[in-house]
Design a protein around this motif. Structure first.
Motif, PDB file in Angstrom:
ATOM      1  N   CYS A 100      32.168   0.309 -46.233  1.00 16.53           N
ATOM      2  CA  CYS A 100      30.518   0.895 -45.672  1.00 16.53           C
ATOM      3  C   CYS A 100      29.788  -0.018 -44.838  1.00 16.53           C
ATOM      4  O   CYS A 100      29.129   0.042 -44.001  1.00 16.53           O
TER       5      CYS A 100
ATOM      6  N   CYS B 279      28.967  -0.804 -55.029  1.00 17.79           N
ATOM      7  CA  CYS B 279      28.276  -0.057 -53.923  1.00 17.79           C
ATOM      8  C   CYS B 279      28.942   1.194 -54.048  1.00 17.79           C
ATOM      9  O   CYS B 279      28.807   1.976 -55.093  1.00 17.79           O
ATOM     10  N   CYS B 280      29.408   1.668 -52.894  1.00 19.59           N
ATOM     11  CA  CYS B 280      30.103   2.964 -52.781  1.00 19.59           C
ATOM     12  C   CYS B 280      31.034   3.248 -54.159  1.00 19.59           C
ATOM     13  O   CYS B 280      31.065   4.480 -54.413  1.00 19.59           O
TER      14      CYS B 280
ATOM     15  N   CYS C  71      32.515  -3.918 -49.931  1.00 23.24           N
ATOM     16  CA  CYS C  71      32.825  -2.352 -49.615  1.00 23.24           C
ATOM     17  C   CYS C  71      32.996  -2.042 -48.100  1.00 23.24           C
ATOM     18  O   CYS C  71      32.549  -2.604 -47.227  1.00 23.24           O
TER      19      CYS C  71
ATOM     20  N   SER D 294      28.193  -2.822 -46.214  1.00 23.13           N
ATOM     21  CA  SER D 294      26.802  -3.322 -46.813  1.00 23.13           C
ATOM     22  C   SER D 294      26.833  -4.675 -47.213  1.00 23.13           C
ATOM     23  O   SER D 294      26.144  -5.320 -47.600  1.00 23.13           O
TER      24      SER D 294
HETATM   25 ZN   LIG Z   1      29.378   1.092 -49.810  1.00 23.92          ZN
END
Ligand SMILES: [Zn+2]
Length: 135
Positions: free
Chosen positions: A5, A14-15, A3, A7
């Protein structure tokens, strides 16, 4: 694919869950992360859907789109995240490159929870001009 982001989870777990509408971001920080990931993926629809409708009218969508298309997002750094009832505040730095130069977008975002869903309400940019990354 990991991801964007930051993570360290798979995007789909995830997102990706939030972008597809399968799940809603459970915390203001998660929403912030998923919005950053949406910028990386040029998902303007998700950005609009997670913005407070009152805020949406004051946002220059065209400018956002331009930025998302031209910037190369490198990483997201969450500096702090807190929630008080239906209000959330997340301070972050988004590292990106534009025209070969590295920049940091440092912002304190405010989020609001409505009917169980988090929305981006407003953002306060810490620096007038994006600071150059010290690399
Ligand atoms: Zn994410």
């Amino acid at each position: 694919m990991k991801c964007p982001c930051g993570s360290n989870k798979e995007y789909a777990a995830c997102c990706g869950l939030f972008h597809s509408g399968e799940a809603q971001a459970p915390t203001a920080e998660q929403l912030m992360r998923s919005r950053y990931a949406a910028f990386v993926k040029n998902d303007m629809t998700y950005l609009q859907e997670t913005t407070d409708p009152q805020t949406l009218t004051s946002i220059d969508e065209e400018a956002n789109r331009e930025w998302a298309e031209h910037a190369q997002f490198k990483k997201l750094e969450i500096l702090s995240a807190e929630e008080k009832g239906t209000k959330g505040i997340v301070e972050f730095k988004a590292h990106y490159a534009l025209d070969g130069e590295d920049y940091i977008h440092h912002e304190i975002s405010t989020f609001r929870k409505q009917a169980g869903q988090w929305f981006f309400k407003s953002g306060k940019i810490k620096e007038e001009k994006p600071e150059k990354a010290k690399s």
